[in-house]
Scaffold this motif. Sequence first.
Motif, mmCIF file in Angstrom:
data_model
loop_
_atom_site.group_PDB
_atom_site.id
_atom_site.type_symbol
_atom_site.label_atom_id
_atom_site.label_comp_id
_atom_site.label_asym_id
_atom_site.label_seq_id
_atom_site.Cartn_x
_atom_site.Cartn_y
_atom_site.Cartn_z
ATOM 1 N N TYR A 1 20.626 17.293 -10.010
ATOM 2 C CA TYR A 1 21.137 15.959 -9.711
ATOM 3 C C TYR A 1 22.551 15.754 -10.251
ATOM 4 C CZ TYR A 1 16.129 15.230 -9.006
ATOM 5 O OH TYR A 1 14.833 15.334 -8.578
ATOM 6 N N PRO A 2 23.437 15.153 -9.478
ATOM 7 C CA PRO A 2 23.232 14.665 -8.115
ATOM 8 C C PRO A 2 23.666 15.653 -7.031
ATOM 9 C CG PRO A 2 25.295 13.822 -8.928
ATOM 10 C CD PRO A 2 24.729 14.694 -10.029
ATOM 11 N N ARG A 3 24.009 16.891 -7.423
ATOM 12 C CA ARG A 3 24.636 17.809 -6.468
ATOM 13 C C ARG A 3 23.662 18.606 -5.629
ATOM 14 N NH1 ARG A 3 28.520 21.267 -10.177
ATOM 15 N NH2 ARG A 3 26.722 21.102 -11.571
ATOM 16 N N ALA A 4 22.405 18.723 -6.040
ATOM 17 C CA ALA A 4 21.463 19.572 -5.309
ATOM 18 C C ALA A 4 20.091 18.907 -5.215
ATOM 19 C CB ALA A 4 21.345 20.937 -5.979
ATOM 20 N N VAL A 5 20.094 17.614 -4.903
ATOM 21 C CA VAL A 5 18.841 16.870 -4.800
ATOM 22 C C VAL A 5 17.916 17.571 -3.796
ATOM 23 C CG1 VAL A 5 17.798 14.656 -4.162
ATOM 24 C CG2 VAL A 5 20.017 14.716 -5.328
ATOM 25 N N PRO A 6 16.648 17.817 -4.178
ATOM 26 C CA PRO A 6 15.731 18.532 -3.274
ATOM 27 C C PRO A 6 15.580 17.840 -1.923
ATOM 28 C CG PRO A 6 14.804 18.408 -5.479
ATOM 29 C CD PRO A 6 16.031 17.530 -5.481
ATOM 30 N N THR A 7 15.587 18.640 -0.878
ATOM 31 C CA THR A 7 15.355 18.126 0.472
ATOM 32 C C THR A 7 14.255 18.953 1.124
ATOM 33 O OG1 THR A 7 17.084 19.572 1.376
ATOM 34 C CG2 THR A 7 17.741 17.333 0.757
#
Length: 227
Positions: free
Chosen positions: A167-173
């Motif tokens: 977070y906040p650059r690779a928030v799970p999707t």
Amino acid sequence: MASVVRDNLTARVYQELRQALMEGRFRPGHRFKIRQLAQSMGVSETPIREALMQLVRERVLDMRAARSIVVARLSSAQYQELRAIRLLLEGFAAEQATMRISEAAIAELRGHHDVLVAAERDGEWRKAVEANWHFHNTIFRAAALPELQAMIETLWLRNGPLLNILYPRAVPTYRARHQHLNVIDGLVARDPQAVKQALQDDLMEGGARLIALLDDIDAGRAPLYPE
């Protein structure tokens, strides 16, 4: 008697630090200040130092020059190697938990997931990392296999801190719905294979952007933490 008391204090400090690391309360690179930590935990510096050294031996913490002790950071390759092991161990734990988990524990899972989603929405990143750990740990505990849980926790000691850089650059999707919801549905249906698959998919899908970020950090294209 004094040595027994000290050993008990060291064990308590060690367990509290383990819990904090698995919950992601310390991020990679965090430097432990022994005196400050001793004061906050209400103990002398000796059990703090002994507990930290035990975690250094377990490769959870790194000792640098001048006896500086920091939380270790995983490289992309290390993260992916540990994830491959987690897929096996946590997948097995998910299968075993499916037929043993109580309705109360399933309700607890829903609560942890709701906290995670709300924390991500509101930008409460530390809270999101902690809620994610509690979601997964509820499944591990439901498996009721202490030796397996100990092995999984050892992996999470190294994995937990790293999740702070999600977070906040690779928030799970996810390609479709959140895999946590598929885990819960599989548990309600008492379908071990569905639960195992959803948990493994959560590790793969949810960690895809983290791996890309770690690759950039390892190559010097991105800082560990943004300014």
